[in-house]
Write a protein that holds these residues in place. Structure first.
Motif, PDB file in Angstrom:
ATOM      1  N   THR A  48      13.125 -81.541  25.247  1.00 41.40           N
ATOM      2  CA  THR A  48      13.239 -81.275  26.690  1.00 41.40           C
ATOM      3  C   THR A  48      12.386 -82.240  27.482  1.00 41.40           C
ATOM      4  O   THR A  48      12.687 -82.549  28.622  1.00 41.40           O
ATOM      5  CB  THR A  48      12.830 -79.839  27.054  1.00 41.40           C
ATOM      6  N   HIS A  49      11.262 -82.756  26.840  1.00 41.76           N
ATOM      7  CA  HIS A  49      10.439 -83.721  27.575  1.00 41.76           C
ATOM      8  C   HIS A  49      10.893 -85.145  27.337  1.00 41.76           C
ATOM      9  O   HIS A  49      10.215 -86.082  27.747  1.00 41.76           O
ATOM     10  CB  HIS A  49       8.958 -83.551  27.186  1.00 41.76           C
ATOM     11  N   GLU A  50      12.091 -85.276  26.674  1.00 40.20           N
ATOM     12  CA  GLU A  50      12.700 -86.585  26.416  1.00 40.20           C
ATOM     13  C   GLU A  50      11.707 -87.541  25.742  1.00 40.20           C
ATOM     14  O   GLU A  50      11.549 -88.683  26.155  1.00 40.20           O
ATOM     15  CB  GLU A  50      13.233 -87.188  27.730  1.00 40.20           C
ATOM     16  N   VAL A  51      11.052 -87.029  24.737  1.00 36.74           N
ATOM     17  CA  VAL A  51      10.138 -87.943  24.006  1.00 36.74           C
ATOM     18  C   VAL A  51      10.649 -88.124  22.584  1.00 36.74           C
ATOM     19  O   VAL A  51       9.849 -88.190  21.631  1.00 36.74           O
ATOM     20  CB  VAL A  51       8.672 -87.416  24.014  1.00 36.74           C
ATOM     21  N   VAL A  52      11.996 -88.165  22.394  1.00 42.68           N
ATOM     22  CA  VAL A  52      12.575 -88.341  21.059  1.00 42.68           C
ATOM     23  C   VAL A  52      13.308 -89.674  21.061  1.00 42.68           C
ATOM     24  O   VAL A  52      14.139 -89.936  21.908  1.00 42.68           O
ATOM     25  CB  VAL A  52      13.575 -87.203  20.749  1.00 42.68           C
TER      26      VAL A  52
ATOM     27  N   ALA B 222       5.799 -92.271  27.147  1.00 44.78           N
ATOM     28  CA  ALA B 222       6.453 -93.438  26.549  1.00 44.78           C
ATOM     29  C   ALA B 222       5.898 -93.689  25.147  1.00 44.78           C
ATOM     30  O   ALA B 222       6.652 -93.895  24.191  1.00 44.78           O
ATOM     31  CB  ALA B 222       6.251 -94.639  27.451  1.00 44.78           C
ATOM     32  N   SER B 223       4.605 -93.608  25.011  1.00 44.94           N
ATOM     33  CA  SER B 223       4.030 -93.887  23.683  1.00 44.94           C
ATOM     34  C   SER B 223       4.360 -92.762  22.721  1.00 44.94           C
ATOM     35  O   SER B 223       4.570 -92.973  21.532  1.00 44.94           O
ATOM     36  CB  SER B 223       2.522 -94.131  23.778  1.00 44.94           C
ATOM     37  N   LEU B 224       4.479 -91.555  23.253  1.00 47.40           N
ATOM     38  CA  LEU B 224       4.896 -90.455  22.386  1.00 47.40           C
ATOM     39  C   LEU B 224       6.288 -90.767  21.830  1.00 47.40           C
ATOM     40  O   LEU B 224       6.578 -90.556  20.667  1.00 47.40           O
ATOM     41  CB  LEU B 224       4.960 -89.137  23.155  1.00 47.40           C
ATOM     42  N   LYS B 225       7.163 -91.287  22.777  1.00 47.59           N
ATOM     43  CA  LYS B 225       8.544 -91.537  22.356  1.00 47.59           C
ATOM     44  C   LYS B 225       8.572 -92.645  21.304  1.00 47.59           C
ATOM     45  O   LYS B 225       9.260 -92.543  20.302  1.00 47.59           O
ATOM     46  CB  LYS B 225       9.379 -91.955  23.575  1.00 47.59           C
ATOM     47  N   GLU B 226       7.758 -93.662  21.507  1.00 50.93           N
ATOM     48  CA  GLU B 226       7.715 -94.761  20.540  1.00 50.93           C
ATOM     49  C   GLU B 226       7.346 -94.204  19.155  1.00 50.93           C
ATOM     50  O   GLU B 226       7.929 -94.578  18.151  1.00 50.93           O
ATOM     51  CB  GLU B 226       6.641 -95.774  20.951  1.00 50.93           C
ATOM     52  N   ASN B 227       6.407 -93.300  19.182  1.00 53.01           N
ATOM     53  CA  ASN B 227       5.933 -92.759  17.904  1.00 53.01           C
ATOM     54  C   ASN B 227       6.595 -91.448  17.551  1.00 53.01           C
ATOM     55  O   ASN B 227       6.048 -90.667  16.760  1.00 53.01           O
ATOM     56  CB  ASN B 227       4.407 -92.527  17.972  1.00 53.01           C
TER      57      ASN B 227
END
Length: 1712
Positions: free
Chosen positions: A94-98, A57-62
């Motif tokens: 693919t890890h949906e962190v975008v 989640a934090s990866l996606k935020e950033n």
């Protein structure tokens, strides 16, 4: 492996750090900023990893920051770096962190790369990963990503292009999938839809959710792009192709139909954008006509473009499939277009894809159903569904008819033929001349050969050309492809529609059934709505289907294809049947039927049906669909050659394998769908009949068809292929009719009616030919009947009616035979079937079943009757015990025989009857017994088979026995029935109609039996008459005791006398012609060789029988009241029989007469059987007990107790002995006098001689001796009964008859039988009888009163008449008779007309004479005898034989006459003398004198052959007579008239002179001279001449006269002798003359002696003178030379010395 597990996250972090390190390494030198960014990125990641628990989640935020180094790397445009960065970005995706922002950045970066043409494939991959892994990309970013893909599609690089195309497709799909997912999420939330604003081009999308909005925008732009307009949303598009756009549209519409159906916005797009677009794009195809030159048209026409056209059709398919409900009007247009594309003028490829599109529709039956509902069922709408089907049909037809211009083969084709033909000639379908070629499945019609390919699996429309998305140019369509698709489409269409409707029908029926169960009262109905749709669908499509299928069926050369077509036709037919659509049903069935038969086969049922169809030619857009008749040019394998079933033989017809295949389909149809066939059974069965005929199947037992050869010889040829099929076919045929048991009643009636009309047709054909008829229908009627036995009642009438009235009456024997087979088999099966309730309790059904059996009797054909009777026999054997009320019918059948039916028939019927009589009499109702009697009688009367007639008479005897034994039971039953019948009759107010009605029923049964036997007694055949007569009289004798008294009255008058009348009539009119032989080689005895003689035998039997009954049953008959009348009638019959011109009859009549005269002769006790004794104790007269009833022929019928019971039961009336007393005596006397009168009439008529005619005419009839004997023999018996009243008149009558009887001659050929031989002197029996009769009378008179004794003279008179016969046989009329000895009787001349022989009457006359003498001795003194001058009559009668003497027919006669005369005179003369004074005997004396005279001096000479001893005996008789005169007459001269004495003297005088007979030989002369006689005469004469007791002068005169005669005679003899002696010289004189002279000399010496002894005064003077005058003559004889004469002379001369006296003087003399 999931992307969110700790291990995955750890791995991700490691990978990212590795990627960043790699990036920093790569950019270290050239791109420092990137390196820094990468390094700071590493730090960032580490920080995030350290600080957060939820790392992803934090990866996606950033993500923007995390992605930044990579984007910068891509910006370097270095391939290696770019690839590394893209890979890293993809990993993040693919890890949906975008995040959304990061995604935007990524897209922009990709756009730049795209514009620079870098890493195009990687770009596409990245976009795809970005869009598929998450939903962060929306709106403009999304559109930018999509545009990016589109743009890559139009690069120069092929690989890129294709990859991009694939990506675009996937992306479009993803957009719509997001929308679907979004809808799923919001499914439960109901939104308030915003009001729809005005109908603008760009509808407000504010109502749509985000994903939906994206999808809407995308779809809208796709439409814009295809329409070559600018997109609203996909900004940045540079180019676009229509083909690609259409493909995308199609895939969206196909994959996400729900989106368009659920969202109004999308629906609006479809209507407003897609449809107009499609229609617009179609326009070049619509306007284009193949072969029309563009120059001719004003504006150049745009050519159809294959890729677009094909894609449009795909789009249309999808639209129709998914959005039909939204786009009703639009679809109507599309479908009409589709239909147009199938036109022959369109390019071949266009037609191919159109056909593929149509195929796609055809596999969706529900869709088709909707078309039908939306268009065909609406009033002003195009009939779309019908048009589609018809278009398919037209299309298929056009392929055969129009050359295949789209086919490359056509261009190279030879000028003369179409391409298709060219292909056919080289192709494998051309009859396979190559031999090694495997025949390809194909259609061939009128020279056009079209191969058949496998285009798709059944039920799925797998297109070929609609899938050619890569082709730009129209492909070349292989030959047969379009046909194959169209064919599949048709089959799928049929399959789909039928299975759908049938499923729904089944479901509906189930529901109806359930509803019915729930509430049975309501009549549950199906909804009419559904039915209307189904019916409309079928109505719309059947014509087109049928046209196409028929054509294909005709053209098909492949078994599988044929099978499919047939299956389609079959399912359609069945469906139409279920829906009750008669016309289409019949049309399909007709098509199958026609295909089963050889081409152009004339079958009226089918052709009439086809014409109806042909009149409805169906037009499809100006093109006619014709129902095509099969053509004969198919290259089919011939499997059978046979005869057509027609009236005129027409050569042979050929059956192909396809015909057989169709036949199997037809069988299948009938078998599985029989219930819906209704009236089309007729078509089906007619066709089957013809096929069966051609194949030569013939019916076997029970109606099953078996392969059999046709009668017409080897016209039927079957290949082995079909031979193996035949059992199968015949099996199905049988099963087909077996399955009729599952049909409902109505369908069953349809089947039966069809079979009946088929049978009528077959019969029409069979008229007037002896050709084998078609028995199919009859055989199948039988089979159907047999399997439906449980409900036989409902089909019995039409079935039996048809078979009876039509088939069994048919002139063709084979046809009839089967008709009869069918009827009888059905009846037998019906009776044997275990019905419920059983037949015994269901009389109506039993009679219904048996009735046709009876009806068969009306058929005149013998073979039918034969069959009928055989089945009766079988029925009797199997069901005889349970026939019950059916008996009258069965007996009626057995008895329905006629003489024209031939003997085998009658024999069979008779077997049935014998079976009935032997086994079934006890089981049948008693009412039927009378019928049995009638039937047995009718067999007696038939004239075909004599043995049967005779045996049937035996059966009647058996039946009578049965009646006798079961009398009590039968009586009770019959009386019960009678009561019931009378009750019925009373209710109806009619009299009871029964033969012999007033008699009790049991007696009536007997009377019927007697009446039948009576009829048989007058049958034309003698053997039958004889047998019947014997049986009848035996039964009456044996069982008559059972009858009541009143019934006897009927027996006598209606049976016996009626019979006698008939027999008499027939006998008197019978033919006298000789019958040569008795049929066959039987020789007939001459006594029976004319009909008349044969009838005579019958008359004899009958008369004897009746007489016997009168004799044995007299006491019973006398109770009847009119016995005297009956007696008179009987006597009349006896008389007419006795007077018949037939010896046999007449004789027998007299025997019967004798029999009835012996009535009442007591039976001796010892002779009576014990029973009779028992009866006698009861007072039953023994006469009643007929010997037959005690023990009948060969069977002991009675136990005494039962006999007694029966007799006592009948009131005992007839058992009382006849009452004694005057009355009965008077009555008896009347009977006997009646008999006497009959006898007298008979005698008078039979003995009256024939009048007229000359002696040569043969008399018509002369009674025979036995007859006459019998007639006379009756007298004594009869006389006993009537003697008290017997008068002189009666005696006179009797005499006339007796005389007549004896005078009748016999024919010479019969005489040997009546006379033992000619030489024996015996009386015939007739003569004996006559004498006996007279003897009886005489004895009766003897002991009778005085009044009777006056009859003596009459009897003498009669006897004397008979005595005369000895010399003068009686005359019979003017008939010439010969004496029996002269009759020509020799076997050789058997055939010359017989002469009539007067019998040898001598013995009879002699016996009569003896009787006369005997009787006279007893009665001479009787007053009547004296008064009636009996003695005179006797003498008068005897004069004749005495006078004839040697001339008598027999020597014994005159000897007997003499002795009789002597005897009679010895008694009679004293009586005469006694009554001399009374003058009673005055007239007798002259007679007596004449008699002596005639006898002693007979004119006849003795025969030459008389021996000397014989002669001496005869002389002694003469002497005896003279002695009688001297002792009995002359001494009593004073009592006797003088004339008489004078006559006697003259006689004696005559006798005393020796009279010689000239015939003697010399040696015999001395003996033959009756010396002794002369001597006695002389002595007697002399004795009386010179007797000293002269009492009267009369006597003296006699002697004087006698002497002078004597002396004169001597003188003459002597003189003649002397003269002769002198003349003869030395010759001696004849011996006889010498003898004579000697006799004379002796007489003279005797005379001299006598004179010496006499008183001289007694001698007259003249006498002396005469004596002396002799002397000189004697002296002259001395010279004779004969010593004998000399010695006689010496004796004669000696006495003369006494006369020697000296002369006395005259004076003395005078004195004295």
């Amino acid at each position: 492996m999931s992307t969110s597990t700790p291990e995955a996250v750890k791995k991700l972090l490691e990978n990212m750090q590795t990627d960043l390190r790699s990036l920093s390494m790569e950019c270290k030198k050239k791109f420092p900023p990137v390196k820094e960014a990468a390094e700071s990125g590493i730090v960032k990641i580490k920080t995030i990893a350290a600080r957060n628990t939820d790392i992803l989640a934090s990866l996606k935020e950033n993500s923007s920051e995390v992605v930044q180094p990579f984007l910068m790397g891509c910006g370097t445009k270095e391939p290696k770096i770019t690839q590394l960065c893209l890979a890293a970005v993809q990993r993040l995706m693919t890890h949906e962190v975008v995040s959304e922002a990061a995604a935007g950045n990524i897209i922009n970066m990709l756009w730049q790369l795209m514009e620079n043409g870098l890493e195009e494939l990687k770009l596409l991959q990245t976009v795809l990963v970005l869009l598929t892994t998450n939903t962060v990309v929306h709106d403009e970013i999304l559109s930018k990503a999509i545009v990016l893909c589109f743009r890559l599609h139009f690069t120069k690089d092929n690989i890129t292009n294709n990859t991009a195309a694939a990506t675009v497709r996937q992306v479009v799909t993803v957009v719509f999938e997001r929308m679907v997912a979004e809808d799923e999420r919001f499914k439960g939330i109901v939104e308030q839809p915003t009001p729809v604003q005005g109908n603008t081009n760009r509808r407000s999308v504010s109502t749509l959710r985000p994903s939906a909005k994206d999808a809407y925008m995308l779809f809208q732009d796709l439409c814009q792009l295809v329409n070559a307009d600018a997109p609203y949303w996909l900004v940045g598009m540079t180019e676009m192709t229509r083909t690609f756009g259409l493909e995308l549209l199609e895939s969206v519409l196909n994959d996400f139909p729900g989106v368009f159906l659920q969202h109004q916005e999308f629906s609006f797009l479809l209507k407003e954008r897609v449809c107009p677009l499609v229609i617009k794009l179609f326009s070049p195809n619509i306007k284009f006509r193949q072969g029309s030159s563009s120059a001719a048209s004003p504006a150049p026409v745009e050519k159809p473009y294959f890729p677009i056209c094909m894609r449009l059709l795909r789009v249309v398919s999808v639209l129709i499939k998914h959005f039909y409900s939204l786009l009703v009007t639009e679809c109507e247009i599309f479908l009409s277009l589709l239909v147009k594309f199938l036109d022959g003028e369109k390019p071949q490829w266009l037609r191919a894809v159109a056909v593929e599109s149509v195929h796609r529709l055809c596999v969706q039956p529900h869709l088709l159903r909707s078309f039908c509902q939306s268009y065909d069922m609406k009033q002003h709408s195009t009939k779309v569904f019908r048009d589609i089907v018809n278009a398919l049909g037209s299309f298929i037809q056009s392929l055969f008819i129009v050359p295949n211009t789209g086919n490359p083969a056509a261009t190279n084709a030879p000028a003369g033929g179409s391409g298709a033909q060219a292909a056919a000639q080289g192709g494998p379908g051309a009859g396979g001349q190559g031999g090694s070629l495997i025949t390809q499945a194909a259609f061939e019609y009128r020279g056009t050969w079209i191969p058949l390919m496998t285009v798709s699996v059944q039920g799925s429309a797998k297109a070929t050309y609609l899938e050619m998305l890569d082709k730009v140019e129209p492909p070349s369509i292989p030959e047969g492809y379009a046909m194959s698709v169209a064919f599949s489409a048709l089959l799928d269409l049929v399959r789909g529609i039928t299975s759908m409707i049938e499923r729904e029908l089944a479901k509906e029926e189930e529901e109806v059934a359930v509803r019915r169960e729930a509430n049975p009262d309501q009549n549950a109905q199906a909804e009419p709505e559904a039915h209307l749709v189904w019916e409309e669908m079928v109505s719309a499509c059947w014509c087109g289907l049928l046209a196409a299928l028929s054509l294909l069926l005709d053209a098909s050369t492949d078994e599988t294809a044929t099978e499919s077509i047939l299956k389609a036709e079959l399912t359609m037919a069945s469906l139409c049947g279920r829906l009750g659509l008669v016309t289409p049903r019949d049309a399909f069935i007709t098509a199958i039927c026609k295909a089963s038969l050889p081409p152009h086969y004339a079958l009226t049922v089918l052709s009439s049906n086809a014409t109806n169809l042909n009149n409805k030619a169906y037009s499809i857009q100006g093109q006619t669909v014709q129902i095509i008749s099969p053509s004969s040019e198919s290259h089919q394998q011939v499997v059978a050659v046979g005869q057509p079933l027609t009236v005129q033989p027409q050569g042979t017809v050929v059956l192909t394998a396809k015909n057989i295949q169709c036949m199997r389909t037809l069988l299948n149809l009938a078998h599985c769908h029989g219930a819906v066939l209704g009236t089309s059974w007729q078509l089906v069965l007619a066709t089957l009949q013809h096929l069966v005929w051609i194949l030569g199947l013939k019916p076997g037992v029970g109606g099953a068809l078996k392969p059999g050869r046709a009668v017409e010889g080897p016209s039927t040829v079957l290949t082995t292929a079909v031979m193996t099929d035949l059992p199968f076919i015949s099996n199905i045929l049988s099963r087909l009719f077996e399955s009729s048991q599952y049909l409902d009643d109505v369908s069953l009636h349809h089947l039966i009616n069809a079979l009946c009309s088929l049978s009528l047709e077959a019969m029409e054909m069979a008229y007037g030919t002896n050709k084998e008829p078609s028995l199919f229908a009859v055989a199948k009627l039988l089979e159907t009947g047999l399997v439906n036995m449980d409900r036989i009642e409902i089909l019995w009438r039409p079935l039996a009616g048809h078979l009876l009235e039509k088939v069994c009456q048919h002139p063709n024997a084979r046809m009839r035979e089967w008709g009869a087979e069918a009827v009888t088999a059905l009846i037998k099966a019906g009776l044997a079937y275990k019905h419920n309730p059983p037949l015994a309790q269901n009389q109506r059904l039993q009679l219904l079943l048996l009735n046709p059996l009876k009806e068969l009797s009306n058929v005149l054909h013998a073979d039918i009757r034969q069959k009928q009777l055989e089945s009766v026999l079988q029925i009797l054997q199997s069901q005889g015990d349970s026939l019950g009320p059916g008996w009258p019918l069965v007996l009626g059948v057995i008895g329905a025989i006629r003489n024209d039916q031939g003997e085998s028939l009658i024999r069979t019927a008779f077997q049935c009857l014998q079976l009935v009589v032997t086994d079934f009499l006890p089981t049948m109702p008693c009412m039927c017994l009378q019928i049995v009697v009638d039937v047995a009688g009718s067999f007696g009367l038939q004239n075909q088979e004599l043995n049967i007639s005779l045996t049937s008479i035996g059966l009647l005897w058996n039946i009578s026995d049965y009646f006798f034994q079961r009398g009590e039971a039968i009586t009770q039953d019959l009386e019960r029935e009678e009561a019931a019948l009378q009750k019925q009759a009373r209710e109806k107010g009619e009299p009871l109609n029964r033969p012999f009605h007033p008699a009790p029923p049991f007696d009536c049964l007997w009377l019927c039996l007697y009446a039948k036997l009576g009829q048989l007694c007058v049958d034309p055949r003698p053997a039958v008459r004889k047998s019947a007569g014997q049986t009848m009289f035996s039964t009456i004798a044996a069982h008559g005791t059972l009858l009541q008294q009143s019934t006897w009255h009927i027996v006598v008058w209606k049976v016996l006398f009626h019979l006698l009348d008939c027999v008499r009539k027939s006998s008197t009119t019978a033919d006298k012609e000789k019958i040569e032989s008795g049929g066959g080689n039987i020789l007939i005895h001459h006594s029976r060789d004319t009909a008349e003689k044969q009838w005579a035998e019958t008359w004899v039997l009958t008369l004897a029988g009746v007489a016997r009954i009168f004799n044995t049953r007299r006491y019973l008959l006398q109770q009847l009241g009119d016995f005297f009348k009956a007696w008179e009638v009987l006597l009349d019959h006896i008389q007419s029989a006795a007077l018949s011109k037939n010896n046999e009859v007449s004789l027998a009549a007299l025997k019967s007469f004798q029999e009835i005269l012996q009535i009442g002769t007591p039976v001796k006790d010892s002779a009576m059987p014990t029973e009779a004794l028992a009866l006698a104790v009861m007072g039953v007269p023994p006469v009643l007990i007929d010997p037959l009833s005690a023990s009948g022929p060969g069977r002991h019928l009675l136990r005494s107790d039962s006999m007694l019971e029966r007799l006592t039961r009948y009131n005992g009336a007839e058992l009382q002995a006849p009452p004694q007393g005057e009355e009965s005596a008077l009555e008896d006397a009347a009977l006997w006098w009646s008999a006497w009168n009959t006898w007298y009439r008979t005698g008078t008529d039979s003995t009256r001689p024939p009048s007229g005619g000359t002696g040569t005419d043969r008399p018509s009839f002369v009674p025979s001796q036995p007859f006459l004997t019998a007639l006379v023999q009756i007298v004594p018996a009869l006389y006993q009964h009537i003697e008290t009243g017997f008068s002189m008149e009666d005696l006179r009558k009797l005499g006339v008859i007796l005389h007549g009887a004896v005078s009748i001659p016999i024919s010479s050929d019969a005489s040997p039988f009546i006379l033992p031989s000619y030489t024996e002197a015996v009386l015939t029996s007739l003569q004996e009888a006559v004498l006996t009769a007279l003897d009886v009378l005489q004895k009766a008179i003897c002991v009778g009163p005085e009044s009777l004794q006056v009859m003596y003279p009459a009897i003498f008179e009669q006897l004397l008449l008979f005595v005369e016969f000895s010399c003068k046989p009686p005359q019979y009329g003017k008939l010439e008779t010969k004496h029996v000895a002269n009759a020509k009787y020799n076997q050789i001349q058997l055939f010359t007309p017989a002469e009539w022989v007067a019998l040898n009457y001598v013995p009879f006359a002699e016996r009569s004479l003896e009787v006369v003498v005997d009787q006279y001795q007893k009665t001479a003194c009787h007053k009547a005898v004296i008064n009636e001058k009996v003695l005179q009559n006797i003498i008068k009668t005897l004069r004749m034989p005495l006078g004839l003497k040697y001339a008598c027919p027999s020597e014994s006669t005159w000897k007997l006459a003499v002795s009789s005369l002597l005897k009679v005179l010895s008694i009679g003369l004293p009586v005469a003398r006694q009554h001399a004074s009374s003058g009673m005997f005055e007239t007798m004396w002259p007679e007596l004198a004449n008699a002596f005279e005639d006898f002693l001096f007979t004119k006849s000479t003795p025969p030459d052959n008389v021996s000397i001893q014989e002669f001496q005996k005869n002389e002694a008789i003469d002497v005896e007579v003279v002695q009688l005169i001297s002792t009995e007459i002359l001494p009593f001269a004073n009592f006797i008239p003088k004339d008489f004495v004078g006559q006697i003297m003259t006689m004696l005088n005559k006798g005393s002179i020796h009279s010689q007979s000239s015939s003697f030989t010399e040696a015999e002369i001395d003996v033959r001279m009756r010396e002794e006689f002369s001597k006695v005469c002389f002595e007697t004469l002399l004795q009386f001449s010179f007797s000293n007791k002269v009492s009267t002068p009369q006597e003296g005169y006699i002697s004087r006269m006698a002497l002078s005669v004597l002396l004169k005679r001597s003188q003459d003899v002597l003189r003649r002798y002397v003269d002769d002696e002198r003349l003869s010289g030395r010759c001696p004189l004849p011996r006889q003359q010498v003898t004579e002279i000697i006799f004379v000399l002796k007489a003279i010496s005797t005379l001299m002696d006598s004179l010496k002894k006499t008183q001289p005064e007694n001698v007259d003077g003249t006498t002396w003178a005469q004596v002396i005058a002799l002397y000189p003559t004697l002296v002259e004889c001395i010279t004779c030379s004969s010593s004998e004469v000399s010695s006689a002379l010496k004796e004669a001369l000696g006495p003369f010395k006494d006369f020697m006296q000296p002369p006395v003087s005259r004076v003395q003399n005078g004195e004295s």
